[in-house]
Design a protein around this motif. Structure first.
Motif, PDB file in Angstrom:
ATOM      1  N   VAL A  22      -8.516   2.418  65.442  1.00 56.56           N
ATOM      2  CA  VAL A  22      -7.245   1.993  65.137  1.00 56.56           C
ATOM      3  C   VAL A  22      -6.375   2.545  66.094  1.00 56.56           C
ATOM      4  O   VAL A  22      -6.031   3.785  65.850  1.00 56.56           O
ATOM      5  CB  VAL A  22      -6.970   1.803  63.813  1.00 56.56           C
ATOM      6  CG1 VAL A  22      -5.610   1.348  63.483  1.00 56.56           C
ATOM      7  CG2 VAL A  22      -7.745   0.888  62.908  1.00 56.56           C
ATOM      8  N   PHE A  23      -5.755   1.940  67.062  1.00 60.37           N
ATOM      9  CA  PHE A  23      -4.770   2.555  67.902  1.00 60.37           C
ATOM     10  C   PHE A  23      -3.310   1.923  67.675  1.00 60.37           C
ATOM     11  O   PHE A  23      -3.259   0.912  67.391  1.00 60.37           O
ATOM     12  CB  PHE A  23      -5.152   2.267  69.328  1.00 60.37           C
ATOM     13  CG  PHE A  23      -6.299   2.981  69.944  1.00 60.37           C
ATOM     14  CD1 PHE A  23      -6.270   4.330  70.571  1.00 60.37           C
ATOM     15  CD2 PHE A  23      -7.433   2.419  69.675  1.00 60.37           C
ATOM     16  CE1 PHE A  23      -7.206   4.922  70.907  1.00 60.37           C
ATOM     17  CE2 PHE A  23      -8.844   3.041  70.356  1.00 60.37           C
ATOM     18  CZ  PHE A  23      -8.553   4.250  70.922  1.00 60.37           C
ATOM     19  N   THR A  24      -2.209   3.006  68.159  1.00 59.76           N
ATOM     20  CA  THR A  24      -1.037   2.370  68.128  1.00 59.76           C
ATOM     21  C   THR A  24      -0.556   2.201  69.726  1.00 59.76           C
ATOM     22  O   THR A  24      -0.950   3.071  70.246  1.00 59.76           O
ATOM     23  CB  THR A  24      -0.082   3.153  67.292  1.00 59.76           C
ATOM     24  OG1 THR A  24      -0.146   4.572  67.750  1.00 59.76           O
ATOM     25  CG2 THR A  24      -0.160   3.268  65.871  1.00 59.76           C
ATOM     26  N   VAL A  25       0.016   1.251  69.815  1.00 55.90           N
ATOM     27  CA  VAL A  25       0.399   1.012  71.469  1.00 55.90           C
ATOM     28  C   VAL A  25       1.993   0.845  71.407  1.00 55.90           C
ATOM     29  O   VAL A  25       2.312   0.019  70.768  1.00 55.90           O
ATOM     30  CB  VAL A  25      -0.540  -0.198  72.072  1.00 55.90           C
ATOM     31  CG1 VAL A  25      -0.252  -0.461  73.344  1.00 55.90           C
ATOM     32  CG2 VAL A  25      -1.975  -0.021  71.749  1.00 55.90           C
ATOM     33  N   THR A  26       2.533   1.553  72.207  1.00 56.03           N
ATOM     34  CA  THR A  26       3.903   1.489  72.647  1.00 56.03           C
ATOM     35  C   THR A  26       4.457   0.831  73.934  1.00 56.03           C
ATOM     36  O   THR A  26       5.499   0.197  74.081  1.00 56.03           O
ATOM     37  CB  THR A  26       4.715   2.829  72.633  1.00 56.03           C
ATOM     38  OG1 THR A  26       4.270   3.771  73.335  1.00 56.03           O
ATOM     39  CG2 THR A  26       4.640   3.245  71.008  1.00 56.03           C
ATOM     40  N   LYS A  27       3.370   0.623  74.894  1.00 55.13           N
ATOM     41  CA  LYS A  27       3.669  -0.014  76.055  1.00 55.13           C
ATOM     42  C   LYS A  27       3.165  -1.150  75.952  1.00 55.13           C
ATOM     43  O   LYS A  27       2.306  -1.566  75.268  1.00 55.13           O
ATOM     44  CB  LYS A  27       3.041   0.934  77.283  1.00 55.13           C
ATOM     45  CG  LYS A  27       1.609   1.121  77.295  1.00 55.13           C
ATOM     46  CD  LYS A  27       0.960   2.151  78.160  1.00 55.13           C
ATOM     47  CE  LYS A  27       1.758   2.084  79.511  1.00 55.13           C
ATOM     48  NZ  LYS A  27       1.302   3.270  80.573  1.00 55.13           N
ATOM     49  N   PRO A  28       3.524  -2.234  77.115  1.00 55.20           N
ATOM     50  CA  PRO A  28       2.925  -3.624  77.281  1.00 55.20           C
ATOM     51  C   PRO A  28       1.532  -3.522  77.351  1.00 55.20           C
ATOM     52  O   PRO A  28       0.856  -2.665  78.107  1.00 55.20           O
ATOM     53  CB  PRO A  28       3.484  -4.103  78.440  1.00 55.20           C
ATOM     54  CG  PRO A  28       4.922  -3.165  78.775  1.00 55.20           C
ATOM     55  CD  PRO A  28       4.615  -1.816  78.218  1.00 55.20           C
ATOM     56  N   TRP A  29       0.980  -4.675  76.903  1.00 54.67           N
ATOM     57  CA  TRP A  29      -0.759  -4.715  76.895  1.00 54.67           C
ATOM     58  C   TRP A  29      -1.043  -4.488  78.373  1.00 54.67           C
ATOM     59  O   TRP A  29      -2.038  -3.838  78.817  1.00 54.67           O
ATOM     60  CB  TRP A  29      -1.051  -6.024  76.276  1.00 54.67           C
ATOM     61  CG  TRP A  29      -1.027  -6.209  75.117  1.00 54.67           C
ATOM     62  CD1 TRP A  29      -0.268  -7.227  74.511  1.00 54.67           C
ATOM     63  CD2 TRP A  29      -1.508  -5.415  73.890  1.00 54.67           C
ATOM     64  NE1 TRP A  29      -0.228  -7.059  72.886  1.00 54.67           N
ATOM     65  CE2 TRP A  29      -1.292  -5.867  72.763  1.00 54.67           C
ATOM     66  CE3 TRP A  29      -2.425  -4.518  73.722  1.00 54.67           C
ATOM     67  CZ2 TRP A  29      -1.724  -5.472  71.312  1.00 54.67           C
ATOM     68  CZ3 TRP A  29      -2.925  -4.150  72.550  1.00 54.67           C
ATOM     69  CH2 TRP A  29      -2.302  -4.468  71.279  1.00 54.67           C
ATOM     70  N   ALA A  30      -0.313  -5.194  79.282  1.00 58.67           N
ATOM     71  CA  ALA A  30      -0.681  -5.155  80.680  1.00 58.67           C
ATOM     72  C   ALA A  30      -0.884  -3.996  81.606  1.00 58.67           C
ATOM     73  O   ALA A  30      -1.348  -3.685  82.549  1.00 58.67           O
ATOM     74  CB  ALA A  30       0.018  -6.111  81.624  1.00 58.67           C
ATOM     75  N   GLU A  31      -0.125  -2.894  80.873  1.00 57.22           N
ATOM     76  CA  GLU A  31       0.005  -1.536  81.262  1.00 57.22           C
ATOM     77  C   GLU A  31      -0.859  -0.512  80.935  1.00 57.22           C
ATOM     78  O   GLU A  31      -0.966   0.535  81.154  1.00 57.22           O
ATOM     79  CB  GLU A  31       1.341  -0.973  81.170  1.00 57.22           C
ATOM     80  CG  GLU A  31       2.295  -1.815  81.986  1.00 57.22           C
ATOM     81  CD  GLU A  31       3.905  -1.208  81.869  1.00 57.22           C
ATOM     82  OE1 GLU A  31       4.204   0.028  81.280  1.00 57.22           O
ATOM     83  OE2 GLU A  31       4.836  -2.087  82.136  1.00 57.22           O
TER      84      GLU A  31
END
Length: 165
Positions: A144-153
């Motif tokens: 389970v990851f938290t992501v703060t940048k756009p998926w594309a990046e």
């Protein structure tokens, strides 16, 4: 903030015919997948989009997860590129996710899921979760990851591993 869920399919049997793509879950597999579905529902990590390898064992895993999620389960998208995919192919599929999706579930195979998760884990990741994920990824293991940048990046060291189930 977005959530990326990377799941290895539940326990699968051996192929006696040589057709790895058609391998099905063992007797324990559905139970493992249902446990993942219950965990997702209880932890409020409900996927808005699910991308699944076309292999029988990943499709069956998704069916049992969705059984537990009920009406909250999104319609899974089967992607043949995920079958035995490398970490770079898995990442490129994730990169195609629309920005409107806040929680993405990817159901795929070893070693790609482990390789990608190791690649994505940032310095902000939970150390215990990273060590567990990197040393032993059992069937139905979920990162389970938290992501703060756009998926594309998303490409490497830019998602925080919050937990490994």
């Amino acid at each position: 903030m977005k959530t990326l869920l990377i799941l290895r399919h539940a326990e699968a049997g051996h192929s006696f015919t040589g057709d790895d793509h058609a391998r099905t879950l063992t007797e324990r597999g559905p139970s493992q997948a249902r446990q993942v579905g219950r965990w997702l529902a209880q932890s409020q990590h409900l996927p808005e989009m699910t991308v699944v390898s076309t292999a029988m064992r990943t499709r069956q895993t998704c069916i049992w997860i969705n059984h537990e999620l009920g009406e909250k389960a999104p319609t899974p998208y089967l992607d043949e590129r995920l079958y035995q995919a490398s970490s770079s192919v898995l990442c490129s599929v994730i990169n195609e996710t629309p920005e409107s999706v806040h929680t993405l579930l990817v159901v795929a195979h070893m070693p790609g899921v482990q390789d990608l998760s190791t690649q994505l884990a940032s310095q902000d990741s939970a150390e215990h979760a990273v060590l567990e994920m990197a040393t032993h990824w059992p069937p139905a293991g979920l990162a389970v990851f938290t992501v703060t940048k756009p998926w594309a990046e998303l490409d490497g060291r830019d998602a925080a591993l919050a937990t490994f189930v």
